[in-house]
Every structure is written in C-alpha cells, then in structure tokens.
Design an enzyme around this catalytic site. Structure first.
Site, short mmCIF file in Angstrom:
data_model
loop_
_atom_site.label_atom_id
_atom_site.label_comp_id
_atom_site.label_asym_id
_atom_site.label_seq_id
_atom_site.Cartn_x
_atom_site.Cartn_y
_atom_site.Cartn_z
N GLU A 165 0.30 -11.17 -1.29
CA GLU A 165 0.13 -12.50 -0.38
C GLU A 165 -0.09 -13.68 -0.64
O GLU A 165 0.12 -14.81 0.03
CB GLU A 165 -0.68 -11.78 0.96
CG GLU A 165 -0.25 -10.49 1.57
CD GLU A 165 -1.25 -9.80 2.39
OE1 GLU A 165 -0.60 -9.17 3.32
OE2 GLU A 165 -2.60 -9.99 2.16
N ILE A 202 -2.18 2.17 9.72
CA ILE A 202 -1.46 3.01 10.62
C ILE A 202 -0.07 3.45 10.45
O ILE A 202 0.74 2.47 10.37
CB ILE A 202 -1.70 2.29 12.35
CG1 ILE A 202 -2.89 1.68 12.23
CG2 ILE A 202 -1.08 3.04 13.38
CD1 ILE A 202 -3.98 2.70 12.82
N GLY A 208 1.82 -4.44 10.63
CA GLY A 208 2.68 -3.45 11.35
C GLY A 208 2.93 -4.01 12.55
O GLY A 208 2.41 -4.49 13.33
N ASP A 257 6.50 -3.24 8.38
CA ASP A 257 6.54 -1.96 8.85
C ASP A 257 6.41 -1.89 10.42
O ASP A 257 5.93 -2.74 10.97
CB ASP A 257 5.71 -1.08 8.10
CG ASP A 257 4.24 -1.13 8.41
OD1 ASP A 257 3.56 -2.09 7.33
OD2 ASP A 257 3.59 -0.89 9.30
N MET A 317 -5.46 -5.25 8.81
CA MET A 317 -6.62 -4.50 8.55
C MET A 317 -7.65 -5.93 8.24
O MET A 317 -8.58 -5.35 7.78
CB MET A 317 -6.53 -3.80 7.35
CG MET A 317 -5.54 -2.58 7.41
SD MET A 317 -5.35 -1.56 6.38
CE MET A 317 -6.95 -0.59 6.06
N GLU A 318 -7.29 -6.99 8.50
CA GLU A 318 -8.21 -8.23 8.16
C GLU A 318 -8.29 -9.01 9.43
O GLU A 318 -9.56 -9.79 9.12
CB GLU A 318 -8.00 -8.60 6.89
CG GLU A 318 -7.93 -7.90 5.66
CD GLU A 318 -6.47 -6.98 5.67
OE1 GLU A 318 -5.35 -7.55 6.21
OE2 GLU A 318 -6.47 -6.03 4.80
N1 SAH Z 1 -0.19 -0.44 -0.65
C1 SAH Z 1 -1.65 -0.69 -0.83
C2 SAH Z 1 -2.25 -0.29 0.51
C3 SAH Z 1 -1.75 -1.25 1.60
S1 SAH Z 1 -2.70 -1.40 3.14
C4 SAH Z 1 -2.09 -0.03 -1.70
O1 SAH Z 1 -1.30 1.10 -2.28
O2 SAH Z 1 -3.19 -0.05 -2.29
C5 SAH Z 1 -1.83 -2.39 4.07
C6 SAH Z 1 -2.30 -3.74 4.16
O3 SAH Z 1 -1.25 -4.53 4.84
C7 SAH Z 1 -3.53 -4.45 4.82
O4 SAH Z 1 -3.73 -5.33 4.09
C8 SAH Z 1 -2.98 -4.65 6.35
O5 SAH Z 1 -3.79 -5.81 6.79
C9 SAH Z 1 -1.51 -4.89 6.03
N2 SAH Z 1 -0.86 -3.83 7.05
C10 SAH Z 1 0.61 -3.71 6.98
N3 SAH Z 1 1.03 -2.78 7.66
C11 SAH Z 1 -0.07 -2.05 8.21
C12 SAH Z 1 -0.04 -0.86 9.22
N4 SAH Z 1 1.06 -0.30 9.25
N5 SAH Z 1 -1.32 -0.45 9.43
C13 SAH Z 1 -2.40 -1.32 8.91
N6 SAH Z 1 -2.28 -2.37 8.09
C14 SAH Z 1 -1.21 -2.84 7.92
#
Ligand code: SAH
Length: 230
Positions: free
Chosen positions: A12, A152, A78, A196, A172-173
């Site tokens: 990001e 989620i 998301g 997503d 998530m932030e």
């Molecule tokens: N791919 C990473 C994990 C990503 S967690 C790994 O393997 O370590 C998802 C991140 O994108 C978080 O920072 C959150 O803010 C955002 N995000 C995007 N889609 C999301 C969703 N469906 N639910 C929660 N957070 C989501």
C-alpha cells in the site's frame, strides 16, 4: 505542513515511495518511517502491519513523534455496497469497529463506553477528495467503513456488518486510526480501493487484486497531496 501517509501493508505504500524516489528512513518502535518532501510539504510515510493494534501504534507515532498535522490512509478493502467493484474507490465518511462486542452489558454493537460508535472523517479533506475525483474523472463513493481484526470472507458476517452499521466497505485499520486522530485532534482521511467482495471468494481475489487496487488508492492520494501543496 507535515502530512502522514499511512498504509497497513507494504504493497500500500510502495507506489508512493516509488513516485517520491527520494526519502530518508527512520527506524522506530519496530517499524520503518520514511520522511520525504513533496512540493513544499513534509511527508512521513509508513505501513503499520495489519490490524487495529499495529495501526494505532503507527498513527500515534506519526503524530506524536513525527509531528504529523494531517493523516491520509491509503489502502484496500472488501466491498459491502454492491455498487463497489474491484479497484473502485471509497472514502470513509465515518468509521466504526464491527468486532467490538460488550452487548452483554446492554451496549450497542461496536460501542465502547466513553467512546464513539462512529467517528467522522474531516469534512475539508473529504471535499478536497471530491475535487480530486472530479479532476481525475474517477467515481469516489463516500460511505461508512467498518473495521475489525478479522479478514472477512463470509457472506453471513458481511451481511451482519452491513445491516448493523449500515457500512459500505470493511477493512482492518481505518477505525483505529480514526480513534487516534480524533483523540489527538488531527484531521484524517481514509481512502480504500476495493480488493475483494468480503465473501467466499475474498481470499482468492485478494492477492490477485491487492497490488493493482493499492496503486489506484496511492495514485489518488498523490493527487490529494498536489491539492494540499497549493
Ligand atoms: N494477505 C495478507 C493478509 C491480508 S489481511 C497476508 O497473507 O498476510 C487484509 C488486509 O486488507 C487488511 O489490511 C485489511 O485492511 C484489508 N482488507 C481487504 N479486504 C478485506 C476483507 N475482506 N476483510 C478484512 N480486511 C480486508
């Protein structure tokens, strides 16, 4: 003016650092902060790592240690609102914490006593974003973003968040950054590009679209800096 630009994941902030080219690195509290200058603005840039706790630490550090006077968050989310497709942009009008549950004591979902259920974004930065969207000929949805320490990928949970908080997107932030900025009186703006649909396919879609969506969000934030520099 000193402006913080924050992401949660390296993807990001990479497009921002690539655009700026020159920056100074400063290690602090288990993280790296990048200091740069852009058109007369002083910038501090960092990715926090995922979730509410790390993003709280980073936002606080950017303000208290680096002296940031405004904070812009650039990242992915998301979608809840069906109008939002992969790559589309949403700016938070207000943020809430969907995973806070002390309902056993009669409090509404997401509410912490002496806290706010929804924290509202800065109106001036939102207006600036609308101008940028017009200039870029991009559609920018404004709406509620719900934050929690959960990825989620589940229709039922997503629908519950949509219904309970009238939210348009989730991540998530955002809300934890909003709590920090609200408490420290620093205007903030949370921008997310959709990665997503927070449903069964979210995990699969996420990696495929993370980079391109993160770039969309970063490009928009750069244009906001152009406006702030004037
Ligand atoms: N791919 C990473 C994990 C990503 S967690 C790994 O393997 O370590 C998802 C991140 O994108 C978080 O920072 C959150 O803010 C955002 N995000 C995007 N889609 C999301 C969703 N469906 N639910 C929660 N957070 C989501």
């Amino acid at each position: 003016m000193k402006i913080a630009i924050m992401g949660a994941m390296v993807e990001e902030i990479t497009p921002l650092l690539e655009t700026l080219k020159e920056y100074k690195k400063c290690e602090y509290a288990g993280n790296v902060y990048y200091e740069a200058e852009y058109k007369g603005l002083e910038l501090v840039i960092a990715y926090s790592k995922i979730g509410k706790v790390f993003s709280t630490l980073t936002a606080t550090t950017m303000i208290e240690k680096f002296g940031a006077e405004k904070l812009l968050f650039s990242g992915v989310a998301g979608a809840i609102n069906p109008a939002l497709k992969i790559g589309d942009l949403i700016a938070a009008t207000a943020l809430c914490q969907h995973d806070v549950d002390i309902t056993a004591f009669g409090h509404p979902d997401g509410f912490i006593p002496e806290g706010k259920l929804f924290i509202e974004s800065d109106q001036t930065l939102l207006s600036l974003a609308k101008e940028v969207a017009m200039q870029m000929d991009k559609s920018l949805l404004e709406g509620v973003i719900a934050t929690g320490d959960q990825f989620i990928a589940d229709e039922e949970r997503k629908n519950w968040i949509a219904k309970t908080f009238d939210a348009d997107a989730l991540e998530m932030e955002g809300a934890s950054v909003a709590v920090v900025c609200d408490a420290l009186d620093v205007p903030f703006f949370i921008l997310r590009a959709i990665s997503d649909a927070a449903d069964m396919d979210a995990g699969f879609n996420f990696d495929a679209f993370l980079e391109s969506s993160a770039k969309e969000s970063a490009a928009f934030v750069m244009k906001m800096l152009d406006k702030l520099a004037v």
